[in-house]
Design an enzyme around this catalytic site. Sequence first.
Site, PDB file in Angstrom:
ATOM      1  N   GLY A  59      -9.331   9.470  19.415  1.00 46.02           N
ATOM      2  CA  GLY A  59     -10.645   8.891  19.138  1.00 46.02           C
ATOM      3  C   GLY A  59     -11.725   9.940  19.257  1.00 46.02           C
ATOM      4  N   CYS A  86      -3.931  12.391  22.406  1.00 44.89           N
ATOM      5  CA  CYS A  86      -5.260  13.023  22.379  1.00 44.89           C
ATOM      6  C   CYS A  86      -6.259  12.233  23.236  1.00 44.89           C
ATOM      7  CB  CYS A  86      -5.708  13.183  20.931  1.00 44.89           C
ATOM      8  SG  CYS A  86      -6.977  14.420  20.758  1.00 44.89           S
ATOM      9  N   TYR A  87      -7.216  11.536  22.640  1.00 41.32           N
ATOM     10  CA  TYR A  87      -8.136  10.747  23.469  1.00 41.32           C
ATOM     11  C   TYR A  87      -7.347   9.758  24.331  1.00 41.32           C
ATOM     12  CZ  TYR A  87     -12.084   7.850  24.898  1.00 41.32           C
ATOM     13  OH  TYR A  87     -13.014   7.176  25.642  1.00 41.32           O
ATOM     14  N   HIS A 181      -1.565  15.589  17.873  1.00 44.52           N
ATOM     15  CA  HIS A 181      -1.355  14.399  17.039  1.00 44.52           C
ATOM     16  C   HIS A 181       0.027  14.428  16.370  1.00 44.52           C
ATOM     17  CE1 HIS A 181      -5.410  12.635  17.092  1.00 44.52           C
ATOM     18  NE2 HIS A 181      -5.788  13.875  17.321  1.00 44.52           N
ATOM     19  N   GLU A 183       1.372  12.165  14.667  1.00 43.79           N
ATOM     20  CA  GLU A 183       1.437  11.340  13.459  1.00 43.79           C
ATOM     21  C   GLU A 183       1.058  12.085  12.186  1.00 43.79           C
ATOM     22  OE1 GLU A 183      -0.420  10.998  16.020  1.00 43.79           O
ATOM     23  OE2 GLU A 183      -2.508  10.632  15.568  1.00 43.79           O
ATOM     24  N   SER A 234      -2.935 -10.804 -11.315  1.00 45.17           N
ATOM     25  CA  SER A 234      -3.637  -9.783 -12.100  1.00 45.17           C
ATOM     26  C   SER A 234      -2.655  -8.886 -12.836  1.00 45.17           C
ATOM     27  CB  SER A 234      -4.485  -8.925 -11.160  1.00 45.17           C
ATOM     28  OG  SER A 234      -3.628  -8.130 -10.352  1.00 45.17           O
ATOM     29  N   GLY A 235      -1.382  -8.983 -12.460  1.00 43.27           N
ATOM     30  CA  GLY A 235      -0.423  -8.036 -13.030  1.00 43.27           C
ATOM     31  C   GLY A 235      -0.260  -6.824 -12.132  1.00 43.27           C
ATOM     32  N   GLY A 236      -1.136  -6.695 -11.127  1.00 45.49           N
ATOM     33  CA  GLY A 236      -1.003  -5.608 -10.161  1.00 45.49           C
ATOM     34  C   GLY A 236       0.132  -5.917  -9.187  1.00 45.49           C
ATOM     35  N   VAL A 237       0.531  -4.905  -8.438  1.00 48.50           N
ATOM     36  CA  VAL A 237       1.692  -5.064  -7.557  1.00 48.50           C
ATOM     37  C   VAL A 237       1.432  -6.119  -6.474  1.00 48.50           C
ATOM     38  CG1 VAL A 237       3.207  -3.876  -5.936  1.00 48.50           C
ATOM     39  CG2 VAL A 237       2.399  -2.690  -7.952  1.00 48.50           C
ATOM     40  N   ASP A 238       0.239  -6.085  -5.861  1.00 49.47           N
ATOM     41  CA  ASP A 238      -0.006  -6.968  -4.714  1.00 49.47           C
ATOM     42  C   ASP A 238       0.055  -8.444  -5.098  1.00 49.47           C
ATOM     43  OD1 ASP A 238      -0.447  -4.528  -3.633  1.00 49.47           O
ATOM     44  OD2 ASP A 238      -2.617  -4.731  -3.494  1.00 49.47           O
ATOM     45  N   SER A 240       1.360  -9.725  -7.700  1.00 46.18           N
ATOM     46  CA  SER A 240       2.682 -10.065  -8.256  1.00 46.18           C
ATOM     47  C   SER A 240       3.692 -10.345  -7.147  1.00 46.18           C
ATOM     48  CB  SER A 240       3.215  -8.912  -9.114  1.00 46.18           C
ATOM     49  OG  SER A 240       2.351  -8.665 -10.173  1.00 46.18           O
ATOM     50  N   LYS A 380       1.086  -0.706   1.514  1.00 48.41           N
ATOM     51  CA  LYS A 380       1.382  -0.737   0.077  1.00 48.41           C
ATOM     52  C   LYS A 380       2.860  -0.441  -0.237  1.00 48.41           C
ATOM     53  CE  LYS A 380      -0.495  -0.880  -4.107  1.00 48.41           C
ATOM     54  NZ  LYS A 380      -1.493  -1.871  -4.513  1.00 48.41           N
TER      55      LYS A 380
END
Length: 524
Positions: A59, A86-87, A181, A183, A234-238, A240, A380
């Site tokens: 942080g 870290c923090y 870090h 990650e 919408s045809g988008g992945v989410d 769908s 995603k």
Amino acid sequence: MTEQTHDRLLIIDFGSQVTQLIARRLRELDVYCEIHPYQNVSSDLIRDMAPKAVILSGGPDSVTREGSPRAPEALFEMGIPILGICYGQQVMMQQLGGLVEGGKISGGGGTAEFGRAFVTPEGQLDLLDDWFANGKEQVWMSHGDHVSRLAPGFEVYGTSPNAPYAITADNTRHFYAVQFHPEVHHTPKGAKLYENFVKLAGFSGDWTMGAYREEAVQRIREQVGDKKVICGLSGGVDSSVAAALIHEAIGDQLTCVFVDHGLLRKDEAQEVVGMFRDHMNLQVIHADEAELFLGELEGQSDPETKRKIIGRLFIDVFQKYANDIEGAAFLAQGTLYPDVIESVSFSGGPSVTIKSHHNVGGLPEKMGLKLVEPLRELFKDEVRALGRELGLPDHFIGRHPFPGPGLAIRCPGEITRAKLDILREADAVYIDQIRKHGLYDEIWQAFCAILPVRTVGVMGDGRTYDYACALRAVTSVDGMTADYYPFTHEFLGETATRIINEVPGINRVTYDITSKPPGTIEWE
Ligand code: XMP
């Protein structure tokens, strides 16, 4: 309520820019985790979640500052492994009786450290199993303050030239504290530290897509009962994947509305409706409203005005069709985990609106609908994995993102049907080229924009006066920043030739080499 059967890990967010990456690393290990900003972590939350381990994130604050964030004291009494980063490391030391001193940034005399460093081992620690391959390991440091006295029970297990307490632990209580870090990408073996941490905490890696699918289906059934659900497809992945999942749970109680604003790519409406309606047997209403949208957009050339018109009409149209679905009580939305985190983020105050994005915000209240958001816990790439699990075809799941306002923002200035037709053809040739060269999956987003300028050319013996188009292709992880894709000259030359030969109306092709920032991905 559905019983949550998987092991859970709690990440307490102190506002680091990279907290989401911790969650990514853990999910890659099939571990379920939730990020909660430190100020929301109440004893109720901890009790309900019953985490098997906790990670304290980095942080921007300094623990030496009065009133700076702390972890709930009760956490240290729970008898579960804790990893401070870290923090998070400094919070842990301070709260458990050690001492932290300010670096240059917070006005103290210690050494601040930013960037690459090498840590060398001191003794054996389960967290570090198989970690130090060559007697040292590269890590990424980013800290102003530093620990100057360890809390009772802690010992040193790794040092770097500027961080004598780079890795410390209280091995009896399974408290671990690292200054760097793990990650981030620049700590190449960081993922291994997380793997060791979840292993010693007893996680079984039970967060699989198969398990998630079953649990989500059960949850949707319980939430919805015998009511009806509407989903804007919408045809988008989410959207769908959300539709496919909800359909698996409640079948024909789901109706999808596909709003066709006339700003879609070549053959897109037929592909989306065909796949969901004919192939997957979902009830899909194809709201063909191109006349309405294109009519209202006529003569408009200001980007924000165009977006606002499309956003407003989208909601009107969606509502009109949804009102005809009798007994609908729920609206499905493809909200993802990053949207959920952003909305409560410690660091994320209201951000500047660079472009107004359109969605169906406000609609649920207006229509008295409750929300079904079955993807709220997913990133995603997990949504893509779930889509595959549900049998959506790979080429569909892997599609590049496509903006809600569609081709309107790829046609700078005034939109005309003629320009849209030319754009659709040019875009189709460009994408075909990218697929043929096997580059589609390397690119985050690629499209063609038709420019509001006509230029002179010669074709055969004649002079032409046609539109210029711009090709855009970027690499990105989240669309927030992006780099242009380095196509070869051969690829660009071949594509330009194909577009000019195959698409009447275009006689000049340019390649957009602007990164984001300073550019945006779309042209408007
Ligand atoms: P920009 O152009 O802002 O785009 O760099 C970042 C990403 O967002 C998409 N985008 C939109 N998506 N509604 C959407 O649903 C919008 O109004 C919108 N504007 C941009 C863009 O395609 C890119 O993926």
